[in-house]
Design an enzyme around this catalytic site. Structure first.
Site, mmCIF file in Angstrom:
data_model
loop_
_atom_site.group_PDB
_atom_site.id
_atom_site.type_symbol
_atom_site.label_atom_id
_atom_site.label_comp_id
_atom_site.label_asym_id
_atom_site.label_seq_id
_atom_site.Cartn_x
_atom_site.Cartn_y
_atom_site.Cartn_z
ATOM 1 N N GLU A 305 0.847 -1.200 0.000
ATOM 2 C CA GLU A 305 0.000 0.000 0.000
ATOM 3 C C GLU A 305 0.873 1.237 0.000
ATOM 4 O OE1 GLU A 305 -2.551 3.202 2.080
ATOM 5 O OE2 GLU A 305 -0.564 2.471 2.515
ATOM 6 N N ASP A 334 -7.676 1.710 7.842
ATOM 7 C CA ASP A 334 -6.299 2.098 8.018
ATOM 8 C C ASP A 334 -6.234 3.176 9.087
ATOM 9 O OD1 ASP A 334 -3.718 2.404 7.565
ATOM 10 O OD2 ASP A 334 -3.893 3.459 5.687
#
Ligand SMILES: *[C@@H]1O[C@H](CO)[C@@H](O)[C@H](O)[C@H]1NC(C)=O
Ligand SMILES: *[C@@H]1O[C@H](CO)[C@@H](O)[C@H](O)[C@H]1NC(C)=O
Ligand SMILES: *[C@@H]1O[C@H](CO)[C@@H](O)[C@H](O)[C@H]1NC(C)=O
Ligand SMILES: *[C@@H]1O[C@H](CO)[C@@H](O)[C@H](O)[C@H]1NC(C)=O
Ligand SMILES: *[C@@H]1O[C@H](CO)[C@@H](O)[C@H](O)[C@H]1NC(C)=O
Ligand SMILES: *[C@@H]1O[C@H](CO)[C@@H](O)[C@H](O)[C@H]1NC(C)=O
Ligand SMILES: [Zn+2]
Length: 497
Positions: A305, A334
């Site tokens: 990511e 997140d």
């Protein structure tokens, strides 16, 4: 010159292949999941143990991090896989390999003077030599480039767009190499081009140098000097894994998809970012096994990511339209435990920021809002649905998406201080992308709240998709065709570029 193709990948399937007969939901002896029951099973202690585990993994790794390509990241993936494979009757687990060229050292000389340089992730290994040409502006637009850079090395400032765009333009004009110079202090070690190469227009060897070294070269070129650059880059192709686990029970044609990322930045162990999101969903995946589901639940832990949403991008790229249509909603998690938190919901209906997600995104936002306001009875704010995290590729593919976060490098306002406590004028997470992002950086009160919110969403959609717009493959195809291309090259990448 060896050119590395970023698109190669493979999938290894563990456990049984998805069982078509599971179209008929199996309840077995387990009760159907309920939000309240699942939420009650979420305990701070269990989350703390998982965070400590990740920190141990990071600190055992030479760089004390969990960045892609490191032992710390491989051990993180092993840990998650081992945890989820404890439930072989409940989940089908698959690993999807993504090959990434991880940048290492680079040797750069300018008129035979050595400059400290690093090769960049996603860039090829190779050797290039030629006159240096400074590109005006930022190189994010084709019009920044001269018509021909045949045989040259392009010198480009970092910033605003993904560097892969700059290198793509330079290569298309015939440049044989690129040097990117930093827009802040520090080296570009561990820097990524943030974007898979276009196979029709492959990347050329690219090295990153400091801002000072870059500005000095620009000044010399502006003064009329000719600079011959010699550039050698070395990249190691490593396979890194997306982990997917899907319930064997529940309607396999209608999937609620929950994701977090397994990697950290190079600077530190990445416990809030994004250890917290990935451990929240691991804990939920574990507790969910006590229940049955009507709709299939898929959990994913994305790789890379931090290097440009590469794992999630690769995953969506590989899905057929038929498989995309099965995903009724993708939820991304997140930064779940920021020390100076705010409870932030992605603005999927565009009411706050005028960026609206595909149909279903507004309904997901409404369900989060209902949860915070009516069930948890805590305040919340909205954040822009800009595709800055792993849900970006899902938006682009026309898949409904949503999520919540606790805040990264943004500054808490006075108003938010009144709503959530903490300190106004201070970032939500002072340790964002720093070596201080450790287990000491976590706010457990926030983390529990956020994890219970994810539990609520998981249970709600595992029971029913009635609150979402009906699935309509025709409409989905149309959305995919028009796409969410505006998310490319824009806000989505601001955090790294
Ligand atoms: C870079 O230079 C060093 C020192 O001269 C050398 O040891 C190293 O092998 C070179 N690396 C590459 C990629 O050529
Ligand atoms: C670099 O050094 C080599 C030999 O040491 C020399 O032939 C060459 O002309 C030098 N190049 C420049 C640009 O000064
Ligand atoms: C919202 O965005 C649309 C399309 O991008 C634009 O036409 C419209 O003017 C915007 N509305 C507001 C209130 O900014
Ligand atoms: C943390 O992980 C989530 C889930 O993959 C991702 O969407 C998000 O962008 C990450 N957040 C940050 C700030 O890195
Ligand atoms: C919500 O925010 C208001 C200020 O806007 C504050 O007075 C109130 O105490 C907050 N509620 C909770 C539950 O924190
Ligand atoms: C699917 O969506 C299209 C376009 O919105 C609409 O014309 C069509 O009737 C829908 N089909 C079904 C089966 O709902
Ligand atoms: Zn991050």
């Amino acid at each position: 010159m060896a050119i590395w193709r970023s698109i190669a990948a493979f999938a290894a399937i563990f456990g049984a292949v998805v069982d078509g007969s599971a179209l008929f939901p199996r309840y077995g002896h387990k009760g159907l999941v309920e939000s309240g029951k699942l939420r009650k099973l979420i305990k701070a202690d269990a989350l703390r143990k998982r965070a400590e585990k990740l920190e141990d993994i990071a600190y055992r790794s030479p760089g004390k991090n969990r960045v892609i390509g490191s032992q710390g990241h491989e051990d993180t993936v092993d840990y998650i896989v081992n945890e989820i494979k404890k439930f072989p009757d409940y989940y089908t687990v698959s690993l999807q390999g993504v090959e990434l060229a991880i940048g290492g050292g680079a040797n750069v000389t300018a008129n035979n003077n050595t400059i400290e340089a690093y090769s960049v992730t996603l860039g090829p290994s190779g050797h290039a030599s030629g006159p240096l040409v400074s590109i005006p502006n930022l190189g994010c637009e084709e019009s920044d480039f001269p018509d021909s850079l045949e045989g040259s090395i392009a010198l480009i400032f970092r910033g605003i767009c993904e560097s892969g765009i700059k290198v793509g333009y330079a290569a298309s004009k015939g440049a044989v190499g690129v040097i990117i110079y930093n827009n802040v202090d520090g080296s570009l070690e561990g820097y990524s081009l943030q974007k898979f190469e276009d196979p029709e227009n492959p990347y050329v060897p690219t090295a990153g140098i400091s801002q000072g070294a870059g500005e000095s070269l620009v000044a010399q070129l502006d003064g009329g000097a000719e600079i011959i650059v010699d550039l050698i880059t070395e990249a190691e192709v490593k396979t890194s894994y997306n982990i997917n686990a899907q319930t064997k029970g529940g309607d396999q044609e209608n999937v609620i998809h929950i994701g977090g990322h397994s990697d950290s930045v190079a600077a530190g162990p990445g416990i809030n970012d994004n250890g917290s999101g990935s451990m929240s969903i691991l804990e939920i995946a574990t507790q969910l096994t006590r229940f049955s589901v009507k709709n299939a639940v898929r959990f994913s832990w994305w790789t890379a990511e931090e290097a440009g949403l590469l794992g999630a991008t690769y995953y969506v790229m590989q899905l057929s339209q038929e498989e995309k249509d099965k995903i009724r909603l993708f939820l991304d998690f997140d930064m779940m435990a920021s020390p100076n938190y705010a409870f932030q919901i992605y603005d999927g209906d565009g009411s706050a920021f005028n960026l609206t997600g595909p149909p279903g995104s507004a309904e997901a936002e409404a369900e989060f809002t209902r949860y915070f306001a009516d069930i948890a009875k805590v305040n919340h704010t909205e954040i822009e649905f800009d595709g800055r995290s792993d849900y970006g590729p899902f938006l682009e593919a026309g898949i409904a998406a949503g999520g919540i976060a606790c805040g990264a490098e943004g500054i808490k306002t006075e108003e938010e201080q009144a709503m959530f406590g903490g300190a106004a004028g201070v970032p939500y997470d002072v340790n964002y992308h720093e070596d201080g992002d450790t287990t000491n950086n976590l706010n457990y009160e926030a983390w529990i709240q956020m994890t219970r919110a994810i539990s609520h969403m998981t249970a709600t959609y595992a029971r029913s998709f009635n609150s979402l717009p009906p699935r309509n493959a025709t409409a989905a195809r149309k959305r995919a065709a028009t796409g969410y291309a505006r998310f490319k090259n824009t806000a989505r990448f601001q955090k790294w570029v």
